[in-house]
Design a protein around this motif. Structure first.
Motif, PDB file in Angstrom:
ATOM      1  N   ARG A  75      44.212  34.646  51.590  1.00 26.66           N
ATOM      2  CA  ARG A  75      43.850  36.022  51.625  1.00 26.66           C
ATOM      3  C   ARG A  75      44.541  36.848  52.559  1.00 26.66           C
ATOM      4  O   ARG A  75      45.022  37.891  52.108  1.00 26.66           O
ATOM      5  N   GLN A  78      47.877  37.181  50.637  1.00 27.57           N
ATOM      6  CA  GLN A  78      47.819  38.384  49.850  1.00 27.57           C
ATOM      7  C   GLN A  78      47.768  39.858  50.178  1.00 27.57           C
ATOM      8  O   GLN A  78      48.272  40.779  49.727  1.00 27.57           O
ATOM      9  N   THR A 128      47.856  46.084  41.921  1.00 25.70           N
ATOM     10  CA  THR A 128      46.456  46.088  41.251  1.00 25.70           C
ATOM     11  C   THR A 128      46.175  44.708  41.274  1.00 25.70           C
ATOM     12  O   THR A 128      44.991  44.213  41.589  1.00 25.70           O
ATOM     13  N   ARG A 129      47.144  43.696  40.673  1.00 28.42           N
ATOM     14  CA  ARG A 129      46.628  42.265  40.672  1.00 28.42           C
ATOM     15  C   ARG A 129      46.428  41.893  41.991  1.00 28.42           C
ATOM     16  O   ARG A 129      45.601  41.050  42.169  1.00 28.42           O
ATOM     17  N   LEU A 131      45.175  43.293  44.713  1.00 26.07           N
ATOM     18  CA  LEU A 131      43.927  43.671  44.933  1.00 26.07           C
ATOM     19  C   LEU A 131      42.704  42.865  44.434  1.00 26.07           C
ATOM     20  O   LEU A 131      41.711  42.601  44.907  1.00 26.07           O
ATOM     21  N   SER A 132      43.123  42.542  42.919  1.00 27.12           N
ATOM     22  CA  SER A 132      41.960  41.763  42.140  1.00 27.12           C
ATOM     23  C   SER A 132      41.867  40.433  42.909  1.00 27.12           C
ATOM     24  O   SER A 132      40.747  39.889  43.114  1.00 27.12           O
ATOM     25  N   GLN A 133      43.114  39.895  43.527  1.00 26.22           N
ATOM     26  CA  GLN A 133      42.815  38.442  43.888  1.00 26.22           C
ATOM     27  C   GLN A 133      42.312  38.548  45.230  1.00 26.22           C
ATOM     28  O   GLN A 133      41.500  37.738  45.677  1.00 26.22           O
ATOM     29  N   ASP A 135      39.663  40.534  45.945  1.00 20.12           N
ATOM     30  CA  ASP A 135      38.165  40.770  45.579  1.00 20.12           C
ATOM     31  C   ASP A 135      37.662  39.329  45.257  1.00 20.12           C
ATOM     32  O   ASP A 135      36.611  39.010  45.654  1.00 20.12           O
ATOM     33  N   LEU A 136      38.824  38.689  44.363  1.00 18.33           N
ATOM     34  CA  LEU A 136      38.220  37.168  44.102  1.00 18.33           C
ATOM     35  C   LEU A 136      37.976  36.276  45.575  1.00 18.33           C
ATOM     36  O   LEU A 136      37.084  35.718  45.697  1.00 18.33           O
ATOM     37  N   GLU A 139      34.846  37.182  47.330  1.00 17.75           N
ATOM     38  CA  GLU A 139      33.619  36.797  46.468  1.00 17.75           C
ATOM     39  C   GLU A 139      33.457  35.199  46.827  1.00 17.75           C
ATOM     40  O   GLU A 139      32.443  34.666  47.158  1.00 17.75           O
TER      41      GLU A 139
END
Length: 337
Positions: A75, A78, A128-129, A131-133, A135-136, A139
């Protein structure tokens, strides 16, 4: 001379009572130790199972901790990448603005503006990708935290079960001790009643005595010399004894594991015949003959026990005929199984 002999007899007759009392106490201690060992065995089994569960849980925690550290590092990478993309995006937008300011004065700037717009769109898509990673990953970290909380709850529950098991084992041991003491006291009371009835039935005969916690008959009362066949005149004596035992057995509760132990004893003089190659064989045959006679008179066989001591448990150490006669005997003892 007679008074000295009587005093000597009394002093010698007390000793088997003490020995049997110590033997009974030793059996009780062995039984308690057996219960304690069994309790410790089950406790060790449960503790071993708990230790294996704890080891497995600790291993899972270590794996989850390593996975969490890996996810955190991923993370962070990223996030660094997203920050770099944002900076690149800001630089591209700044460059786009700069090119827009000169687009009106140069047609070539229009083509470059298009390329910059495409590059800006690609950078935005990458951001955007990223940021999606992120968020994943957030989680996944939340799920791992929930798993860690569940593991901690499982460990706490296991420790509580272990404490409850130890308390139950301690309570079981104390209840077993109380029950054993009660059974021993009840059997001692019935043994006292049994000897009291025998004293009333048999009277003060010199060849039939009650010594301590056992009933002693001289072998000559029941058997001919060197034989294990009961005399005809032994029947009435055994009938009275069997009757007293049958009356008493009706009062003893079924949960008390009592037995009437028949002990055969001989004197120290050796015997060697085709029927009895040793004093042990003779004493065993006599004890078995009395047991079979008692069973024939209605005493349940599961409450009868035959034991042979040969010449190895004498009442007197002398070599006189009187000493030999006293050592040749059948003893009956009401005891627990």
């Amino acid at each position: 001379m007679a008074s000295l002999r009587a005093r000597r007899d009394r002093s010698l007759n007390v000793w088997p009572g003490y020995v049997d009392a110590l033997a009974t106490l030793l059996l009780a201690v062995v039984f308690l130790l057996t219960i304690f060992v069994v309790g410790q065995f089950f406790l060790s089994q449960e503790i071993t199972g708990r230790d294996s569960v704890l080891t497995r849980l600790n291993r899972q925690i270590a794996d989850l901790t390593d996975l969490l550290a890996l996810e955190r590092s991923t993370r962070k990478a990223q996030e660094e990448k997203a920050s770099s993309l944002r900076n690149t995006l800001l630089g591209a937008e700044a460059e786009r603005d700069r090119f827009k300011s000169v687009a009106e004065s140069s047609q070539g700037a229009a083509g470059k503006q298009g390329e910059l717009d495409k590059q800006l769109a690609a950078e935005r898509a990458g951001s955007t990708r990223a940021l999606s990673q992120i968020d994943l990953l957030n989680e996944q970290i939340g799920a791992m935290r929930r798993q860690l909380a569940a593991l901690e709850d499982a460990l706490a529950a296991s420790e509580n079960r272990d404490k409850e098991s130890q308390a139950r084992i301690a309570d079981l041991g104390s209840r077993l001790n109380v029950a054993l003491a009660q059974k021993v006291q009840e059997l001692a009371r019935y043994r006292s009643d049994f000897f009291g009835r025998l004293r009333q039935i048999l009277g003060n005969r010199p060849d039939i005595r009650i010594v301590g916690d056992r009933f002693v008959l001289q072998s000559e009362v029941l058997f001919p010399a060197g034989s294990a066949s009961l005399k005809p005149e032994a029947g009435p004596e055994l009938d009275r004894i069997a009757g007293a035992i049958l009356d008493l057995s009706k009062q003893i509760p079924a949960d008390i594991p009592w037995v009437l132990r028949i002990d055969g004893h001989t004197d120290a003089r050796p015997i060697a015949s085709t029927q009895f190659p040793s004093n042990w064989a003779l004493s065993a045959a006599r004890a078995i003959a009395v047991v079979q006679s008692m069973a024939a008179k209605g005493i349940p066989p599961q409450h009868l026990l035959a034991a042979a001591f040969g010449e190895f448990q004498p009442l007197e150490a002398g070599t006189t005929d009187e000493a030999y006669a006293r050592n040749r005997r059948i003893e009956m003892k009401l005891t627990e199984r």
